[in-house]
Design an enzyme around this catalytic site. Structure first.
Site, PDB file in Angstrom:
ATOM      1  CG  ASP A 120       7.584 -13.394   1.948  1.00 13.11           C
ATOM      2  OD1 ASP A 120       6.710 -14.282   1.832  1.00 13.11           O
ATOM      3  OD2 ASP A 120       7.851 -12.888   3.051  1.00 13.11           O
ATOM      4  CG  ASP A 155      -1.954   0.041  -1.088  1.00 16.76           C
ATOM      5  OD1 ASP A 155      -1.809   0.836  -2.043  1.00 16.76           O
ATOM      6  OD2 ASP A 155      -1.751  -1.185  -1.196  1.00 16.76           O
TER       7      ASP A 155
END
Length: 489
Positions: free
Chosen positions: A237, A91
């Site tokens: 996560d 990105d």
């Protein structure tokens, strides 16, 4: 005035009760770790007859200092090339993209895929989800840009998925630059407590553990079954970990498999990491704690899930207790408090003893001799405890934002690659130079607690003296290191 004192007693008492609740959970994890360590980690499993297809995902955003090292370490993985797919989820909007292109061209024998999204929507979670839709692997290994996995990482982890109920394998972080500075030594102490004691203690009793965002492997079917990556928290996560385990998937923690990574060498980088972890943890608590408590999990599992999801609230408790202690000290000096209040308060300090034992054990595991263990702990643990208190304001703001639902962008931690000694941290283009308002407040609080400690000595009242001195040292050190890290070259 009487009602104000009562309010401060209640606030101080509630804060210390929460710390006691957390300390008891830590003590139980240490007990579980001790029992588990007597038997040792299970031996390596036999290799499968046919190695499965694995996709390695490398989410990257503006990592010019470390991305080439990352590519080289992934290219060195000892795994059949025809069963290995490597996704560079890039990105970046700087020269990192060019470095990636040059680096992967040096390994034409491997299936490197340089994937660019139209935008950064969802940040890291969005990048992982985007790559997952393209992934051919049955298993998904994930590494952040500052990690340098062992060549044998996949062969040490993939065999565990012979258990069809296993959804994720997490390995233990180690530290490339632990000895770089006092700051990195203290971070290593904190992380070692998590990776040596907490993860083992939880996993050994089948309590909820978390994927740590990197240096782990997922079964692709587990990610999809749990609802895929989601970006409504800053800790995607932890969020996915709880969703998957609530769905009934088992997790495995491998303490013996080491995954080296870089520690933030400056306070500004550490603060950005801490803010993301603490706020994301608070967001995940709001999202998952009610579901866990309503689930059919056992009482012990629920207790550890509460302590796990609410661990960032310790900073809120410390901030409340520290501020409430000042009027309580004044009331004690003026004989407005019964002695029983301080006797009960002293009993609460047992929680700090329990937490200290966890850190002592974690520190001991990384040292070779008994004297080295003791000296290291005596020198660094008081400083670690003080600086943890000094981060209470910064992290309490993050927790409050998480609990209240205030959204903020994913601010990734800048990487430095200082162990290569090719440049100094001041030259890093990614570090923030904007001084947050809370940094000034940290300086004010440091002076406030220093003045309070001096006043208590003058009054001959020592009930809070050690507490206030540690707060003063912690806040002033955080203030100093913060200004040092925000300065220009």
């Amino acid at each position: 005035m009487e009602y104000l004192i009562i309010l401060c007693v209640v606030l101080y008492g509630c804060a210390m009760l929460f710390v006691l609740f957390y300390g008891m959970a830590q003590a139980h994890l240490l007990y579980r770790f001790s029992r588990y360590s007597k038997h040792g980690e299970s031996a390596a499993l036999p290799a499968p007859e046919v190695w499965p297809m694995v996709t390695v995902q490398l989410p990257v955003y503006n990592e010019k200092y470390v991305v080439e090292r990352l590519v080289q370490s992934i290219a060195a993985l000892d795994y059949p090339a025809d069963k290995l797919e490597i996704q560079l989820l890039d990105d970046s909007d700087d020269e990192t993209t060019t470095i990636i292109h040059h680096s992967i061209n040096q390994h034409p024998q491997l299936q490197f895929q340089h994937i660019r999204r139209p935008d950064r929507s969802g940040f890291k979670a969005g990048a992982l989800k985007y790559g997952l839709a393209l992934a051919q692997g049955e298993y998904i290994a994930i590494f952040d840009a500052d990690f340098v996995p062992s060549p044998y990482f996949l062969k040490q982890t993939i065999p565990h998925f012979a258990d069809v109920k296993l959804g994720m394998v997490q390995t233990r972080w180690t530290h490339l630059n632990q000895d770089y500075s006092i700051l990195t030594k203290l971070q290593a102490l904190a992380l070692d407590a998590h990776f040596f004691i907490e993860q083992v203690g939880r996993n050994s009793q089948q309590a909820f553990i978390n994927f740590n965002g990197t240096a782990g492997v997922w079964r692709k079917a587990t990610i999809l079954d749990a609802g895929n990556w989601q970006d409504d928290t800053l800790t995607e996560d932890l969020d996915l970990s709880y969703r998957a385990q609530i769905r009934g998937w088992d997790f495995k923690y491998l303490s013996a498999v080491e995954s080296p990574a870089e520690l933030p060498p400056v306070m500004s980088a550490l603060k950005s990491q801490q803010f993301r972890w603490t706020k994301g943890g608070a967001e995940s608590a709001v999202k998952h704690l009610p579901t866990v408590l309503r689930s059919g999990a056992g009482l012990r599992t629920k207790y550890h899930a509460m302590a796990h999801l609410l661990n960032s609230a310790v900073f809120v408790a410390i901030l409340i207790a520290s501020l409430a202690s000042i009027p309580l000290l004044w009331a004690q000096v003026n004989n407005l408090l019964p002695d029983v209040v301080f006797r009960i308060g002293s009993f609460m300090l047992i929680s700090f003893v329990m937490i200290s034992l966890v850190y002592f054990q974690a520190n001991a595991l990384g040292k070779t001799t008994g004297m080295n263990r003791l000296l290291s702990f005596v020198v660094y643990y008081p400083m670690f405890l003080s600086m943890s208190m000094g981060l209470a304001l910064h992290n309490a703001v993050a927790v409050w934002e998480g609990w209240s639902g205030r959204r903020s962008p994913f601010i990734r931690t800048p990487k430095f690659n200082l162990e290569a000694q090719q440049h100094q941290w001041q030259e890093n283009l990614y570090r923030s130079l904007k001084i947050p308002f809370t940094t000034y407040l940290e300086g004010v609080l440091g002076l406030l607690f220093l003045g309070t400690a001096a006043w208590s000595v003058a009054q001959g009242e020592y009930a809070f003296l050690v507490f206030h001195l540690m707060l003063a040292i912690g806040y002033l050190l955080v203030f100093y290191y913060s200004f040092q890290s925000y300065r220009k070259i």
